[in-house]
Design an enzyme around this catalytic site. Structure first.
Site, PDB file in Angstrom:
ATOM      1  N   GLU A   4      -2.593  -1.675  -3.176  1.00  0.00           N
ATOM      2  CA  GLU A   4      -3.666  -0.872  -2.603  1.00  0.00           C
ATOM      3  C   GLU A   4      -3.292   0.610  -2.652  1.00  0.00           C
ATOM      4  OE1 GLU A   4      -5.271  -3.900   0.889  1.00  0.00           O
ATOM      5  OE2 GLU A   4      -4.137  -2.110   1.448  1.00  0.00           O
ATOM      6  N   HIS A  48      -8.111  -5.231   7.383  1.00  0.00           N
ATOM      7  CA  HIS A  48      -7.877  -4.188   8.369  1.00  0.00           C
ATOM      8  C   HIS A  48      -8.171  -4.696   9.779  1.00  0.00           C
ATOM      9  CE1 HIS A  48      -6.691   0.055   8.778  1.00  0.00           C
ATOM     10  NE2 HIS A  48      -7.272  -0.064   9.953  1.00  0.00           N
ATOM     11  N   HIS A  92       0.860  -1.188   0.000  1.00  0.00           N
ATOM     12  CA  HIS A  92       0.000   0.000   0.000  1.00  0.00           C
ATOM     13  C   HIS A  92       0.895   1.236   0.000  1.00  0.00           C
ATOM     14  CE1 HIS A  92      -3.927   1.939   1.659  1.00  0.00           C
ATOM     15  NE2 HIS A  92      -3.207   2.832   0.993  1.00  0.00           N
TER      16      HIS A  92
END
Length: 237
Positions: A70, A190, A43
């Site tokens: 991401e 998450h 990410h």
């Protein structure tokens, strides 16, 4: 079996703390795949405070499982994804400077923008996923963008589950059922951890993939990276 994609941002954070190349991000990605994980997630953020854009380029030749990038689809991010052509891109509405992701997309408000970006990625053979909260309206909006999958944002689940509120899963079950009815693939991520992943997986129908980073790397400090990857794989069976 639900696939495990390991987010290696925290490895990059540790490397960047001292400069140099220890730990070696590319070698860690190779080892994680060897240990059995079915994907590598990164990410990159605009300030490159952990994953750097060059890391994405360096990782592309060695990720032989699934490469998932991401991020917020700003111009530099879009260019990076189109250059690296990962198997999957996950669109996340990060604010610049955010410590970590804090919400899913408002897929109604951002529908035209997301649709345009998703079409560009799909023209280049890249599977798309949108980060969303478990809200029916947002999942319906995601469907209208043409995305292939959604990624259920699971911070609220993890917090409430940790407090003993197992009924928090109900919203996620409802969201997953709707996604299945709309023919959307389901990912999740998450704050999922060894403590809560089995319960989440067993309750979410047709969960295709989980992306786990912070908890997994933290747990590896105690159990070792190889052990932790395989502990997750056992819980995801």
């Amino acid at each position: 079996m639900t696939k495990l994609s390991v987010n290696i941002n925290k490895i990059a954070t540790l490397r960047n703390a001292r400069g140099g190349n220890v730990p070696n991000l590319v070698q860690v990605a190779k080892d994680i795949q060897k240990f059995g994980a079915q994907g590598i997630t990164i990410h990159p953020r605009p300030d490159e405070r952990h994953i750097r854009y060059q890391d994405a380029r360096d990782l592309k030749p060695i990720v032989y499982t699934e490469f998932n990038i991401e991020g917020n689809p700003q111009h530099n991010f879009i260019d990076l994804v189109l250059e690296c052509k990962p198997e999957q891109v996950t669109l996340v509405p990060d604010a610049i400077g955010a410590i970590t992701s804090s919400a899913g997309w408002d897929t109604k408000k951002n529908q035209s923008y997301l649709t345009e970006v998703i079409q560009e990625f799909q023209r280049n053979g890249i599977r798309t996923s949108i980060f969303v909260d478990p809200i029916s309206e947002m999942i319906e909006g995601a469907k209208k963008t043409g995305t292939d999958r959604i990624e259920l944002y699971t911070e609220e689940f993890a917090q409430q589950y940790g407090l003993g509120n197992h009924r928090v899963i109900e919203a996620y079950i409802k969201a997953a059922i709707m996604a299945n009815e709309l023919n959307l693939g389901i990912n999740a991520g998450h704050d999922l951890s060894l403590d809560n992943i089995k319960f989440f997986k067993e309750n979410i129908p047709d969960l295709l993939e989980v992306s786990i980073g912070h908890a997994l790397i933290s747990e590896a400090l105690y159990f070792g990276l190889d052990n932790v990857v395989n502990m997750y794989l056992q819980k995801l069976k």
